[in-house]
Motif scaffolding. Structure first.
Motif, mmCIF file in Angstrom:
data_model
loop_
_atom_site.group_PDB
_atom_site.id
_atom_site.type_symbol
_atom_site.label_atom_id
_atom_site.label_comp_id
_atom_site.label_asym_id
_atom_site.label_seq_id
_atom_site.Cartn_x
_atom_site.Cartn_y
_atom_site.Cartn_z
ATOM 1 N N LEU B 305 0.816 -1.203 0.000
ATOM 2 C CA LEU B 305 0.000 0.000 0.000
ATOM 3 C C LEU B 305 0.856 1.262 0.000
ATOM 4 O O LEU B 305 0.441 2.292 -0.490
ATOM 5 N N PHE B 306 2.047 1.149 0.555
ATOM 6 C CA PHE B 306 2.802 2.374 0.789
ATOM 7 C C PHE B 306 4.135 2.404 0.056
ATOM 8 O O PHE B 306 4.710 1.370 -0.300
ATOM 9 N N TYR B 307 4.598 3.601 -0.096
ATOM 10 C CA TYR B 307 5.825 3.919 -0.824
ATOM 11 C C TYR B 307 7.007 3.102 -0.361
ATOM 12 O O TYR B 307 7.815 2.624 -1.162
ATOM 13 N N GLY B 308 7.138 2.958 0.952
ATOM 14 C CA GLY B 308 8.350 2.368 1.503
ATOM 15 C C GLY B 308 8.599 0.934 1.081
ATOM 16 O O GLY B 308 9.727 0.465 1.102
ATOM 17 N N TYR B 309 7.554 0.258 0.683
ATOM 18 C CA TYR B 309 7.666 -1.164 0.385
ATOM 19 C C TYR B 309 8.491 -1.413 -0.872
ATOM 20 O O TYR B 309 9.139 -2.443 -1.005
ATOM 21 N N TYR B 310 8.486 -0.479 -1.790
ATOM 22 C CA TYR B 310 9.058 -0.741 -3.105
ATOM 23 C C TYR B 310 10.574 -0.688 -3.058
ATOM 24 O O TYR B 310 11.164 0.136 -2.358
ATOM 25 N N ASN B 311 11.172 -1.577 -3.815
ATOM 26 C CA ASN B 311 12.617 -1.711 -3.798
ATOM 27 C C ASN B 311 13.250 -0.778 -4.815
ATOM 28 O O ASN B 311 12.630 -0.379 -5.785
ATOM 29 N N ASP B 312 14.518 -0.473 -4.579
ATOM 30 C CA ASP B 312 15.191 0.450 -5.494
ATOM 31 C C ASP B 312 15.979 -0.266 -6.573
ATOM 32 O O ASP B 312 16.732 0.363 -7.307
ATOM 33 N N GLU B 313 15.828 -1.565 -6.669
ATOM 34 C CA GLU B 313 16.515 -2.318 -7.705
ATOM 35 C C GLU B 313 16.170 -1.718 -9.059
ATOM 36 O O GLU B 313 15.000 -1.472 -9.353
ATOM 37 N N ARG B 314 17.207 -1.489 -9.876
ATOM 38 C CA ARG B 314 16.946 -0.766 -11.118
ATOM 39 C C ARG B 314 16.024 -1.534 -12.060
ATOM 40 O O ARG B 314 15.108 -0.986 -12.642
ATOM 41 N N THR B 315 16.311 -2.818 -12.235
ATOM 42 C CA THR B 315 15.474 -3.589 -13.150
ATOM 43 C C THR B 315 15.035 -4.872 -12.471
ATOM 44 O O THR B 315 15.757 -5.423 -11.651
ATOM 45 N N ILE B 316 13.866 -5.316 -12.830
ATOM 46 C CA ILE B 316 13.358 -6.551 -12.263
ATOM 47 C C ILE B 316 13.077 -7.526 -13.388
ATOM 48 O O ILE B 316 12.455 -7.165 -14.396
ATOM 49 N N GLY B 317 13.554 -8.739 -13.192
ATOM 50 C CA GLY B 317 13.125 -9.829 -14.067
ATOM 51 C C GLY B 317 13.720 -9.793 -15.452
ATOM 52 O O GLY B 317 14.598 -8.995 -15.776
ATOM 53 N N LEU B 318 13.174 -10.671 -16.260
ATOM 54 C CA LEU B 318 13.695 -10.910 -17.596
ATOM 55 C C LEU B 318 13.529 -9.678 -18.468
ATOM 56 O O LEU B 318 14.369 -9.342 -19.286
ATOM 57 N N LEU B 319 12.403 -9.018 -18.287
ATOM 58 C CA LEU B 319 12.087 -7.908 -19.178
ATOM 59 C C LEU B 319 12.713 -6.609 -18.705
ATOM 60 O O LEU B 319 12.470 -5.569 -19.279
#
Lengths: 192, 904
Positions: B305-319
């Motif tokens: 629900l909140f901003y803090g949860y999201y990670n700062d990893e530049r790219t996620i996954g195959l795509l």
């Protein structure tokens, strides 16, 4: 009878005749069989299936006014009276057809305006005078306006639409006003 | 705006799905792949299914291929509507077979048939379910087709049966129905399997499930011991349940994969994997408490629900889904999109309301003669129409009365100034109150949460809601001093409420910013301490183990020290505000409308005065207030959505539920508002407010994005100096160099300033042109009016002169005088009065150009029938004869206000 009506009306009001295609359209827009069915359904015991020998059948206003298309209309009695030959609201098949062709989408504006004028002319004097306007207004608002308000509205209406300053609205005044009304064509029609 | 977010994410997820689904799908169904049958094409599979069905249909199998043919034949026949003798023959054969079956074992066959029917029904149901889950349009189409086929075949069956013996009738019908079912189910099966990914496996799985089902259905007839039967039944049921649910004929699995991938893309790592996604150890004990969750603490705080949860990893996954970048772009894009939508709507509205030129002339007349819609054929609609017509008449009447009023202007001015003073005072007071309360709540927040009462915890929300509840009626009372025209008064009122809301919101924001700054300081301190701690750890590790290869400290994510994530806190504040707003709205409706209505309705039987007509009466439904509430709510969402993405979903839920709730409340316990005015005729007033709110809620968000440094250990922008650095990063790393160059040039002030200048000039130019057009428009209107007036005057003159002349002629002894031409008559002086009216205009569109001669002729020709018509009316009072050239002909000629005709 419809054709003659239109022509009559044209002469009376002094307008150029509506083009014949309009008349045709009016006649064609309602395939008579369907309308006839509706008419007959009102009173199957009265209306014969065979109309070749022109039987003189009139349906009383009580039946006409109870049609779902009309029963919620505040002017249903007037509509029936205007379109019926006897002026009492008892309709022959021809009257019935006339009514729904005039109220159809295809009917020309002038024809509609003429009949609208007739409908609002409660005392049949060919003019909308104050008493007509009051009746119209009271029917529209179900008598919820006070007397003062009604009087004021009627005065305003006459003030707005009366062109020759005779204190009442003639057919001409009415036509002149109604061509400028944006909603007239869309509201003055019944789909059956 | 929710749409934008969702669609963006969905798009990303869809692409991801397409790329990654093959490995997933090959993994899942391997359990069912026991048969090893790999039906690669649809037809094969269908064929197979048909064969199996026909197997089931006959207890005694003759020749499956022949039957297949038969079925196909029948289907063809159905489509082509042809009756071929051959097919009938085969049908008869079929029948005979059936009969033979019956003869052999009528019971078994019947039961069998039943079972088959059941199975087929189940099949079709399943398939439908699967398709529904997919939510394709083709579903309904297919279903319809299936239904049609069924109908057709049914009808056919009847007609066929007529031709045949009465004895076979039922049999035949039954069969036909079955066939229809098969055809429909097979057709839907076709469409269902069309785009699933691994046909073979699904087919195999399906087959197995079907087999088991068949087994379940026919288990009773098997000549086995009860024990064995039970065991088998249990096995089969478990199997069917497991795979039916999971499979959903292939669609459910796909959806499941979709969900998983969505979740993966949206949130990256799951809960508990890294510190920012884990509840700190100290809070874990209470993280699931209801009271904590209600304040959006505990697990809520560390959720999607909140901003803090999201990670700062530049790219996620195959795509290489760039979460931080898309977070920023979506957050800013929402504003852009909303702006566009609002402005477009406004433009469209103003387009529609453009041609109001003639409207002012016939206000009452139009209302009287064209407001009833003859199409209405429903008593409820009619009631509504009556009410709306009455309202509109009242509105116009009040309008008119207000226009005629004239009053003591000095007193009025003084009262208005006084009223505004009062309102400013109350606005300021409410602002101060909120500031005070927010400050206090910050002090409270530093105290131990357990010692605080509920009120102390929720003071801000309570006070804001109370202000929203109390102030509008107060304003309304004060506004009565002003005695504005109701429409204007309503606008003032709405503007004031709006100012109140916004003022409160902004005070709240400023207080929040103080809080944020405090938190930033705190965070700096914690960050330094952490860095220092890490250094210590590394130093100790290297000295202790004597190695330079140091593993990172192994601390469970729950125990990592972290700073206060100010973004999440801001988000929580907004969510709390929204939730309390929801609560207050709902409670107000429940108590203020529902309970009141119940009391008024039922206590009225035993009360001293009339409750319904008297004091409490029923609640009024205030349309404008509600619209304003919606606007305000939207503003809060705009502000909060960046820091609490879940707020959008929450709001969608709220809007949906409140639609039904309020609809119920309005229908059951409200009466129309006494104020007859509908805020304004154009919706642009509200849209303008919405635009203003959008702009004002855009400001703080953009301000924080551009200036405040993001928290270092939470949210998608952690570790960057500024949030917008993500964009720079992407341009530098992912795009070709020249685009970076272009961007640097484009961001150069030397370019931006001219661009802004150009835009300003363009706006100026467009504004000037639009003004010119407006003027031209007005000019043309005036010309038209003048032309009409002229024509009308001419006509009136002629008429009047004609009448007067008529009298004159009647007086003269020699009656053979020709009537004088129209031009001869001088205009009577009532002409100037009449000038404001429209003359009667000839209907013909071609007659618009006023060539004088032609016009005149037409007038004459038009006048002829009129004069004839005029005979029917009795002659009005006229002036004395001989007065023809003088001023007005009679008292009745003035402005139509004279004594009405006796005829009426």
């Amino acid at each position: 009878s419809l054709k003659s009506l239109i022509i009559l009306f044209d002469i009376e009001s002094g307008y150029y005749p509506v083009c014949t295609s309009d008349i045709l359209q009016v006649q064609l827009s309602f395939p008579p069989p369907r309308l006839f069915d509706r008419y007959r359904d009102l009173a199957p015991q009265l209306v014969p299936l065979d109309y070749t020998d022109q039987p003189d059948v009139r349906l009383p206003y009580e039946l006409i006014g109870s049609m779902p298309e009309l029963k919620d209309n505040p002017f249903r009695q007037r509509i029936a009276e205007v379109f019926s030959e006897d002026g009492e609201g008892n309709m022959t098949l021809d009257d019935f057809l006339d009514m729904f062709s005039v109220l159809s989408e295809m009917a020309p504006r002038d024809l509609k305006a003429y009949y609208a004028f007739k409908i609002y002319d409660f005392n049949n004097d060919d003019f909308l005078c104050k008493s007509d306007l009051e009746k119209t207004l009271n029917k529209l608002t179900r008598n919820e306006l006070t007397e003062d308000e009604v009087r004021m509205v009627c005065e305003k209406v006459i003030d707005e639409a009366d062109l020759d300053n005779d204190g009442r609205l003639s057919l001409e005044d009415f036509q002149h006003m109604i061509v400028r009304a944006p909603d007239f064509l869309s509201t003055f029609h019944i789909r059956i | 705006m929710a749409m934008l977010l969702v669609t963006l994410l969905l798009n990303a997820a869809a692409i991801y799905t397409i790329v990654t689904i093959p490995p997933l799908s090959t993994v899942a169904p391997s359990a069912g792949g026991r048969n090893g049958k790999q039906a690669t094409s649809e037809e094969e599979e269908e064929d197979e299914a048909q064969r199996k069905r026909s197997h089931k249909k006959k207890a005694k199998v003759q020749d499956s291929e022949e039957e297949d043919e038969e079925e196909e034949d029948e289907a063809q026949r159905k489509r082509a509507h042809k009756k071929k003798a051959k097919v009938q023959d085969s049908e008869e054969e079929d029948e005979e077979e059936e009969k033979s079956v019956k003869r052999k074992g009528p019971k078994a066959a019947g039961r069998n048939k039943k079972a088959v029917k059941q199975v087929s029904e189940e099949e079709s149901e399943e398939e439908e379910r699967g398709k529904k889950r997919k939510g394709r349009k083709s579903t309904s189409k297919n279903q319809k087709e299936g239904q049609n086929k069924e109908k057709k075949s049914d009808a056919k069956g009847k007609s066929d049966a007529k031709g045949k013996g009465v004895k076979d009738k039922g049999n035949e019908k039954d069969k036909k129905k079955k066939n229809a079912k098969y055809s429909s189910s097979s057709s839907s099966g076709e469409s269902g399997d069309e785009d699933s990914l691994s046909e073979g496996e699904i087919a195999a799985q399906k087959e197995e499930v079907e087999e088991k089902k068949k087994l379940i259905a026919t288990l009773r007839n098997k000549p086995w011991r009860m024990k064995r039967r039970l065991k088998l039944l249990k096995e089969c049921q478990a199997f069917v349940e497991k795979f039916e649910g999971a499979l959903g004929k292939g669609k459910g699995r796909k959806l499941y994969a979709y969900k998983v991938i969505m979740a993966k893309v949206m949130m990256g790592l799951p809960y508990g994997s890294i510190p920012r996604k884990t509840v700190p150890r100290a809070q874990q004990a209470k993280a699931m408490d209801y009271s904590v969750l209600l304040d959006f603490g505990g697990y809520c705080k560390y959720s999607v629900l909140f901003y803090g949860y999201y990670n700062d990893e530049r790219t996620i996954g195959l795509l290489q889904f760039r979460l931080p970048l898309s977070y920023l772009l979506v957050g800013v894009g929402i504003f852009g999109y909303s702006l566009m939508v609002v402005i477009r709507t406004m433009a469209r509205n103003s387009d529609e309301g453009g041609d109001g030129g003639d409207d002012g002339q016939f206000t009452f007349t139009f209302k009287m003669f064209t407001s009833w819609d003859y199409l209405i054929g429903n008593p409820e609609t009619a009631d509504n129409k009556y009410a709306s017509i009455t309202t509109s008449f009242k509105e116009s009447i009040v309008d008119e009365q207000e226009n005629q009023k004239d009053e003591n202007i000095h007193l009025r001015r003084f009262l208005r100034v006084l009223a505004n003073l009062f309102i400013l005072c109350s606005l300021g007071g409410s602002g101060f109150l909120i500031y005070f309360v927010v400050k206090r709540s910050q002090d409270f927040a530093k105290l131990d949460q357990n010692t605080l009462s509920w009120y102390e915890k929720n003071e801000v929300e309570v006070v804001m809601s109370l202000l929203g509840l109390v102030c509008p009626p107060l304003f309304e009372t004060i506004a009565e001093l002003e005695e504005y025209h109701p429409r204007i008064a309503l606008k003032w009122q709405l503007g004031r409420i709006f100012a109140l809301f916004l003022g409160n919101l902004y005070t709240f924001l400023f207080a929040l910013f103080d809080d944020v700054n405090e938190k930033l300081e705190q965070e700096k301190y914690i960050k330094n301490a952490t860095i220092w701690g890490l250094k210590e750890y590394y130093a100790n590790y290297s000295t202790f183990h004597n190695t330079t290869d140091i593993p990172p400290p192994d601390i469970p994510p729950a125990d990592v020290i972290r700073g206060p994530c100010w973004e999440t806190d801001v988000g929580i504040e907004f969510v709390k505000l929204t939730v309390s707003d929801i609560q207050v709205t709902y409670l107000t409706i429940l108590i203020g409308d529902f309970v009141r209505a119940v009391i008024v309705r039922f206590l009225n039987y035993c009360w001293c005065w009339d409750l319904e007509a008297g004091f409490p009466s029923y609640g009024e439904f205030d349309i404008s207030g509600n619209v304003l509430g919606l606007i305000f709510n939207q503003g809060m969402i705009w502000m909060g959505a960046f820091y609490a993405p879940g707020l959008v979903g929450l709001n969608v839920l709220r809007l949906l539920s409140s639609m039904y709730y309020q609809c119920w409340a309005v229908m059951s316990c409200n009466v129309p508002h006494e104020r007859v005015f509908k805020a304004s005729k154009s919706n642009n007033f509200y849209m303008g407010l919405l635009l203003l709110v959008l702009f004002l809620s855009l400001l703080p968000v953009v301000y924080t994005i551009m200036t405040l440094p993001p928290s270092s250990d939470c949210g998608p922008f952690s570790g960057r100096a500024q949030m917008y650095d993500v964009v720079m990063e992407t341009i530098e790393k992912d795009l070709p160099a020249f685009i970076g160059n272009i961007f640097t040039y484009a961001t150069n002030p030397g370019l931006i300033i001219p661009a802004v200048l150009l835009m300003v000039l363009a706006i100026y130019y467009l504004n000037a042109t639009s003004k010119n057009y407006q003027n031209a428009n007005l000019e043309l209107k005036r010309k038209m009016q003048m032309a009409r007036d002229e024509e009308k005057n001419r006509r009136n003159n002629k008429e009047s002169t004609n009448q007067v002349m008529h009298d004159l002629v009647g007086l003269l002894p020699n009656r053979s005088l020709i009537p004088p031409p129209a031009e001869e008559a001088p205009p009577p002086d009532n002409m100037s009065e009449k000038g404001s009216k429209f003359p009667k205009v000839a209907k013909r569109p071609g007659a618009a150009d006023n060539v004088k001669g032609v016009n005149l002729q037409k007038d004459v020709s038009l006048a002829a029938p009129n004069s004839r018509g005029a005979v029917t009316r009795p002659p009005g009072p006229r002036g004395p004869p001989g007065n023809a050239r003088g001023p007005p002909p009679g008292p009745g000629r003035g402005r139509g206000r004279g004594a009405p005709r006796p005829k009426c």
